[in-house]
Design a protein around this motif. Structure first.
Motif, short mmCIF file in Angstrom:
data_model
loop_
_atom_site.label_atom_id
_atom_site.label_comp_id
_atom_site.label_asym_id
_atom_site.label_seq_id
_atom_site.Cartn_x
_atom_site.Cartn_y
_atom_site.Cartn_z
N LEU A 178 0.87 -1.17 0.00
CA LEU A 178 0.00 0.00 0.00
C LEU A 178 0.91 1.23 0.00
CD1 LEU A 178 -2.89 1.14 0.09
CD2 LEU A 178 -2.66 1.23 2.60
N GLY A 187 -3.19 -3.12 -2.16
CA GLY A 187 -4.43 -2.81 -1.46
C GLY A 187 -5.03 -1.47 -1.82
N GLY A 188 -4.71 -0.94 -3.01
CA GLY A 188 -5.27 0.33 -3.44
C GLY A 188 -4.31 1.49 -3.38
N SER A 189 -3.06 1.27 -3.76
CA SER A 189 -2.03 2.32 -3.69
C SER A 189 -2.40 3.50 -4.59
CB SER A 189 -0.67 1.77 -4.12
OG SER A 189 -0.19 0.82 -3.20
N SER A 238 -4.53 -7.17 -7.53
CA SER A 238 -5.24 -6.14 -6.79
C SER A 238 -6.21 -6.83 -5.84
CB SER A 238 -5.99 -5.20 -7.74
OG SER A 238 -5.09 -4.48 -8.55
N GLU A 254 -10.52 -6.33 -1.54
CA GLU A 254 -10.82 -5.51 -0.38
C GLU A 254 -9.52 -5.01 0.23
OE1 GLU A 254 -13.61 -7.12 2.48
OE2 GLU A 254 -14.39 -8.50 0.97
N ARG A 255 -9.56 -3.80 0.79
CA ARG A 255 -8.38 -3.24 1.43
C ARG A 255 -8.18 -3.88 2.80
NH1 ARG A 255 -6.97 3.21 1.92
NH2 ARG A 255 -5.13 3.00 3.27
N GLN A 261 -5.47 -9.03 1.65
CA GLN A 261 -4.45 -9.09 0.61
C GLN A 261 -3.67 -10.40 0.67
OE1 GLN A 261 -3.44 -4.63 1.66
NE2 GLN A 261 -2.01 -5.33 0.09
#
Length: 228
Positions: A11, A38-40, A57, A60-61, A66
């Motif tokens: 992240l 996780g959504g960088s 990807s 979910e964060r 992950q």
């Protein structure tokens, strides 16, 4: 030689990730390296793509989610889980090879010795304290890495979809019936949190988070406190 999958949850790690990927390139026969993002919002995923490693990807964060996603994609019997802000010395390859080529080693999980990139008396004491906790208390944490065989991972129930304490949650379940053993090789972690808050303050904060988690406080709530 036995194959190795390497799993890295990320992240916003564009600055540190290239250094770890360079260390991993020393593995002599090529490893499956999986970066699970996780959504960088920075260039983390670009770095992974340019390095030619597998990039996933997470749906979910949260690091637990992950890791579940990444472990499902691992193709080899042995998986090494690392934090993106870690650095490995050249001899990490031989330390890991000795384990994965030993048929008896899959009964246990394995971890690196904790080191912080900056040196100093307080950090030296911290490293010794973590060493005792890991060996005697059987509680190594995520910044020490985890080398685990797929049979032990499955028998222990694997990672749970929680945003924090996913490492402690898993090693506690492993330790009920198996041993966690040293690889006898250091894994150097970033000093950024220790530098920002000070060694004593950060150590106290970590202890309080662990204590609250053991008392039943939800991991979602603890994750918010950890990021402050």
């Amino acid at each position: 030689m036995a194959g190795l999958s390497i799993l890295i949850p990320t992240l916003n790690e564009a600055r540190r990730l290239p250094l770890l990927l360079a260390d991993l390139a020393r593995w002599p026969h090529g490893a499956q390296v999986i970066v699970v993002d996780g959504g960088s919002r920075d260039r983390t995923t670009v770095v992974a793509s340019l390095a030619g490693v597998a990039r996933l990807s997470s749906p979910e964060r949260g690091r637990g989610q992950q890791l579940i996603h990444g472990m499902a994609a691992a193709i080899h019997d042995w998986t090494l889980v690392l934090h993106a802000d870690s650095r490995l010395p050249p001899r990490w390859c031989s330390a890991v090879q000795r384990v994965i080529e030993n048929p008896q080693a899959k009964r246990d999980a394995w971890f690196f010795d904790f080191r912080v990139e900056e040196r100093g008396p307080m950090l030296w004491l911290l490293e010794r304290s973590v060493g005792l906790r890991s060996r005697l208390g059987q509680r190594p944490y995520g910044d020490q890495g985890l080398l685990i065989h797929r049979t032990l991972y499955a028998a222990s129930g694997g990672y749970r979809p929680i945003p924090l304490m996913e490492d402690l949650d898993l090693v506690e379940r492993i330790a009920r019936h198996h041993r966690l053993r040293r690889l006898r090789c250091p894994l150097v972690t970033s000093n950024r949190r220790w530098q920002e808050q000070g060694v004593i303050s950060r150590a106290w904060c970590n202890w309080r988070l662990r204590r609250r988690w053991q008392q039943g406080i939800a991991a979602d709530q603890l994750a918010g406190d950890y990021d402050r």
